[in-house]
Design a protein around this motif. Structure first.
Motif, PDB file in Angstrom:
ATOM      1  N   HIS A  97       4.691  -3.303 -10.856  1.00 19.29           N
ATOM      2  CA  HIS A  97       4.173  -2.202 -11.687  1.00 19.29           C
ATOM      3  C   HIS A  97       4.802  -0.884 -11.258  1.00 19.29           C
ATOM      4  CE1 HIS A  97       0.934  -3.458 -14.465  1.00 19.29           C
ATOM      5  NE2 HIS A  97       0.756  -4.463 -13.625  1.00 19.29           N
ATOM      6  N   ALA A  98       4.922  -0.663  -9.969  1.00 19.84           N
ATOM      7  CA  ALA A  98       5.510   0.588  -9.474  1.00 19.84           C
ATOM      8  C   ALA A  98       6.964   0.710  -9.925  1.00 19.84           C
ATOM      9  CB  ALA A  98       5.411   0.652  -7.951  1.00 19.84           C
ATOM     10  N   GLU A  99       7.681  -0.398  -9.892  1.00 22.04           N
ATOM     11  CA  GLU A  99       9.070  -0.382 -10.359  1.00 22.04           C
ATOM     12  C   GLU A  99       9.149  -0.074 -11.856  1.00 22.04           C
ATOM     13  OE1 GLU A  99      11.875  -3.396  -7.905  1.00 22.04           O
ATOM     14  OE2 GLU A  99      10.480  -4.348  -9.291  1.00 22.04           O
ATOM     15  N   LYS A 100       8.352  -0.783 -12.621  1.00 24.00           N
ATOM     16  CA  LYS A 100       8.460  -0.697 -14.077  1.00 24.00           C
ATOM     17  C   LYS A 100       7.850   0.583 -14.644  1.00 24.00           C
ATOM     18  CE  LYS A 100       7.340  -3.183 -18.307  1.00 24.00           C
ATOM     19  NZ  LYS A 100       6.698  -4.343 -18.909  1.00 24.00           N
ATOM     20  N   THR A 101       6.609   0.878 -14.290  1.00 25.16           N
ATOM     21  CA  THR A 101       5.916   1.999 -14.934  1.00 25.16           C
ATOM     22  C   THR A 101       6.230   3.346 -14.305  1.00 25.16           C
ATOM     23  OG1 THR A 101       3.920   1.735 -13.590  1.00 25.16           O
ATOM     24  CG2 THR A 101       4.009   0.523 -15.677  1.00 25.16           C
ATOM     25  N   LYS A 102       6.591   3.339 -13.031  1.00 26.58           N
ATOM     26  CA  LYS A 102       6.869   4.601 -12.350  1.00 26.58           C
ATOM     27  C   LYS A 102       8.355   4.805 -12.092  1.00 26.58           C
ATOM     28  CE  LYS A 102       2.639   5.983 -12.053  1.00 26.58           C
ATOM     29  NZ  LYS A 102       2.186   7.260 -12.603  1.00 26.58           N
ATOM     30  N   GLY A 103       9.163   3.789 -12.399  1.00 31.86           N
ATOM     31  CA  GLY A 103      10.598   3.907 -12.196  1.00 31.86           C
ATOM     32  C   GLY A 103      10.996   4.029 -10.739  1.00 31.86           C
ATOM     33  N   LEU A 104      10.127   3.576  -9.846  1.00 33.19           N
ATOM     34  CA  LEU A 104      10.449   3.669  -8.431  1.00 33.19           C
ATOM     35  C   LEU A 104      11.519   2.644  -8.077  1.00 33.19           C
ATOM     36  CD1 LEU A 104       6.993   4.058  -6.634  1.00 33.19           C
ATOM     37  CD2 LEU A 104       8.628   5.823  -7.244  1.00 33.19           C
ATOM     38  N   VAL A 150       0.851  -1.194   0.000  1.00 31.57           N
ATOM     39  CA  VAL A 150       0.000   0.000   0.000  1.00 31.57           C
ATOM     40  C   VAL A 150       0.888   1.246   0.000  1.00 31.57           C
ATOM     41  CG1 VAL A 150      -1.685   1.352   1.305  1.00 31.57           C
ATOM     42  CG2 VAL A 150      -1.977  -1.109   1.107  1.00 31.57           C
ATOM     43  N   THR A 151       1.947   1.226   0.794  1.00 35.30           N
ATOM     44  CA  THR A 151       2.893   2.353   0.836  1.00 35.30           C
ATOM     45  C   THR A 151       3.510   2.566  -0.539  1.00 35.30           C
ATOM     46  OG1 THR A 151       3.371   1.865   3.148  1.00 35.30           O
ATOM     47  CG2 THR A 151       4.958   3.251   1.987  1.00 35.30           C
ATOM     48  N   VAL A 152       3.892   1.485  -1.207  1.00 33.49           N
ATOM     49  CA  VAL A 152       4.449   1.570  -2.555  1.00 33.49           C
ATOM     50  C   VAL A 152       3.409   2.173  -3.499  1.00 33.49           C
ATOM     51  CG1 VAL A 152       5.275   0.212  -4.528  1.00 33.49           C
ATOM     52  CG2 VAL A 152       6.029  -0.355  -2.204  1.00 33.49           C
ATOM     53  N   ALA A 153       2.168   1.705  -3.426  1.00 33.59           N
ATOM     54  CA  ALA A 153       1.100   2.201  -4.299  1.00 33.59           C
ATOM     55  C   ALA A 153       0.823   3.682  -4.053  1.00 33.59           C
ATOM     56  CB  ALA A 153      -0.171   1.378  -4.096  1.00 33.59           C
ATOM     57  N   ARG A 154       0.861   4.106  -2.805  1.00 30.61           N
ATOM     58  CA  ARG A 154       0.632   5.529  -2.506  1.00 30.61           C
ATOM     59  C   ARG A 154       1.713   6.402  -3.122  1.00 30.61           C
ATOM     60  NH1 ARG A 154      -1.123   4.377   3.683  1.00 30.61           N
ATOM     61  NH2 ARG A 154      -3.328   3.988   3.258  1.00 30.61           N
ATOM     62  N   ARG A 155       2.953   5.928  -3.093  1.00 28.00           N
ATOM     63  CA  ARG A 155       4.053   6.677  -3.724  1.00 28.00           C
ATOM     64  C   ARG A 155       3.916   6.678  -5.235  1.00 28.00           C
ATOM     65  NH1 ARG A 155       9.232   3.957  -1.972  1.00 28.00           N
ATOM     66  NH2 ARG A 155       9.927   4.771  -3.966  1.00 28.00           N
ATOM     67  N   ALA A 156       3.533   5.557  -5.802  1.00 29.08           N
ATOM     68  CA  ALA A 156       3.469   5.426  -7.261  1.00 29.08           C
ATOM     69  C   ALA A 156       2.259   6.119  -7.873  1.00 29.08           C
ATOM     70  CB  ALA A 156       3.476   3.952  -7.645  1.00 29.08           C
ATOM     71  N   TRP A 157       1.114   6.021  -7.208  1.00 28.09           N
ATOM     72  CA  TRP A 157      -0.132   6.551  -7.774  1.00 28.09           C
ATOM     73  C   TRP A 157      -0.849   7.443  -6.758  1.00 28.09           C
ATOM     74  CZ3 TRP A 157       1.176   1.296  -7.968  1.00 28.09           C
ATOM     75  CH2 TRP A 157       1.711   0.883  -9.195  1.00 28.09           C
ATOM     76  N   PRO A 158      -0.273   8.603  -6.428  1.00 28.04           N
ATOM     77  CA  PRO A 158      -0.898   9.484  -5.434  1.00 28.04           C
ATOM     78  C   PRO A 158      -2.268   9.998  -5.879  1.00 28.04           C
ATOM     79  CG  PRO A 158       0.928  10.609  -6.525  1.00 28.04           C
ATOM     80  CD  PRO A 158       0.961   9.177  -6.969  1.00 28.04           C
ATOM     81  N   GLU A 159      -2.514   9.993  -7.182  1.00 23.70           N
ATOM     82  CA  GLU A 159      -3.793  10.477  -7.703  1.00 23.70           C
ATOM     83  C   GLU A 159      -4.973   9.606  -7.275  1.00 23.70           C
ATOM     84  OE1 GLU A 159      -2.059   7.769 -10.952  1.00 23.70           O
ATOM     85  OE2 GLU A 159      -1.280   9.206  -9.496  1.00 23.70           O
ATOM     86  N   LEU A 160      -4.715   8.407  -6.763  1.00 27.73           N
ATOM     87  CA  LEU A 160      -5.799   7.526  -6.321  1.00 27.73           C
ATOM     88  C   LEU A 160      -6.338   7.888  -4.941  1.00 27.73           C
ATOM     89  CD1 LEU A 160      -4.589   4.035  -7.570  1.00 27.73           C
ATOM     90  CD2 LEU A 160      -6.262   5.584  -8.616  1.00 27.73           C
ATOM     91  N   LYS A 161      -5.587   8.725  -4.199  1.00 28.21           N
ATOM     92  CA  LYS A 161      -6.078   9.133  -2.873  1.00 28.21           C
ATOM     93  C   LYS A 161      -7.380   9.911  -3.067  1.00 28.21           C
ATOM     94  CE  LYS A 161      -4.929  11.543   1.350  1.00 28.21           C
ATOM     95  NZ  LYS A 161      -3.946  12.316   2.090  1.00 28.21           N
ATOM     96  N   GLY A 162      -8.443   9.441  -2.412  1.00 21.78           N
ATOM     97  CA  GLY A 162      -9.750  10.067  -2.555  1.00 21.78           C
ATOM     98  C   GLY A 162     -10.419   9.756  -3.889  1.00 21.78           C
ATOM     99  N   ASN A 163      -9.789   8.924  -4.692  1.00 23.46           N
ATOM    100  CA  ASN A 163     -10.318   8.584  -6.010  1.00 23.46           C
ATOM    101  C   ASN A 163     -10.272   7.065  -6.194  1.00 23.46           C
ATOM    102  OD1 ASN A 163     -11.302   8.921  -8.603  1.00 23.46           O
ATOM    103  ND2 ASN A 163      -9.299   9.268  -9.487  1.00 23.46           N
ATOM    104  N   GLY A 164     -10.842   6.344  -5.233  1.00 27.94           N
ATOM    105  CA  GLY A 164     -10.826   4.893  -5.279  1.00 27.94           C
ATOM    106  C   GLY A 164      -9.869   4.289  -4.273  1.00 27.94           C
ATOM    107  N   GLY A 165      -8.834   5.032  -3.908  1.00 28.31           N
ATOM    108  CA  GLY A 165      -7.899   4.563  -2.893  1.00 28.31           C
ATOM    109  C   GLY A 165      -6.876   3.581  -3.419  1.00 28.31           C
ATOM    110  N   HIS A 166      -6.130   2.990  -2.483  1.00 22.16           N
ATOM    111  CA  HIS A 166      -5.009   2.123  -2.820  1.00 22.16           C
ATOM    112  C   HIS A 166      -5.230   0.678  -2.395  1.00 22.16           C
ATOM    113  CE1 HIS A 166      -3.401   6.224  -2.946  1.00 22.16           C
ATOM    114  NE2 HIS A 166      -2.683   5.737  -3.962  1.00 22.16           N
ATOM    115  N   GLY A 167      -6.473   0.307  -2.162  1.00 18.76           N
ATOM    116  CA  GLY A 167      -6.793  -1.084  -1.867  1.00 18.76           C
ATOM    117  C   GLY A 167      -6.665  -1.933  -3.119  1.00 18.76           C
TER     118      GLY A 167
END
Length: 192
Positions: free
Chosen positions: A178-185, A131-148
């Motif tokens: 996905h976070a590694e590949k698409t976001k370069g994290l 979830v922490t990784v997802a929050r860093r990778a896709w912050p736009e999901l906060k309040g927009n479906g979330g990171h579940g």
């Protein structure tokens, strides 16, 4: 009959041998007691990023099954399955020294509760949170479906059956990949 065949298939399912970059772990519980683990799923991510999933049912030794409607697991499903102590003995050494991703804090807390029921400490595993990784990778999901996982399933176009421990573990591993590949994290596998 299908659950019996699946149980037999899982009983023959040896835990994969490494090396692994990391693993993702998910559990299902029989009821609101976090110690009532009835299924464990582990997605093992190899150096080439291929994923091998290992799943076992666990007999939580309870007569209270509040979540059967959610995950389809019942007392008859886990009949003959290992108890948590036996499942833990299969996993404790292979998972030592490997980063273990959970999707939220629930899975580790369930392991902690089940270990406490056995009057023992939880294994000294290296836990991280996808979830922490997802929050860093896709912050736009906060309040927009979330990171579940359900939201990430849609957002990342993942394909899995939610509330199956093996499937959810694979999905958590795929979130990290996905976070590694698409976001370069750069995913740090050994920080706390």
């Amino acid at each position: 009959m299908l659950s019996f065949l699946r149980r037999r298939e899982e009983a023959r399912n040896e835990f994969p041998s490494g090396p692994f970059r990391f693993v993702a772990l998910d559990v299902e519980t029989a009821n609101h007691d976090r110690a009532s683990i009835c299924q464990i799923g582990i997605a093992c991510v190899r150096p080439d990023n291929s994923i091998e999933t290992w799943t076992t049912y666990v007999d939580p030794c309870t007569s209270t099954w509040a979540f059967t409607g959610l995950h389809g697991i019942s007392q008859s499903t886990v009949s003959g399955a290992p108890r948590f102590a036996d499942a833990l003995s299969m996993l404790e050494t292979p998972l030592g020294g490997i980063t273990i991703y959970q999707h939220s804090g629930f899975d580790r807390s369930a392991f902690r509760a089940a270990c406490a029921l056995l009057s023992r400490d939880e294994p000294l595993w290296i836990w991280q949170n996808s979830v922490t990784v997802a929050r860093r990778a896709w912050p736009e999901l906060k309040g927009n479906g979330g990171h579940g996982l359900a939201s990430l399933k849609t957002h990342l176009r993942l394909s899995f059956d939610h509330h199956d421990a093996g499937e959810d573990a694979r999905a958590a591993a795929e979130v990290v990949l996905h976070a590694e590949k698409t976001k370069g994290l750069a995913i740090c596998f050994h920080d706390t």
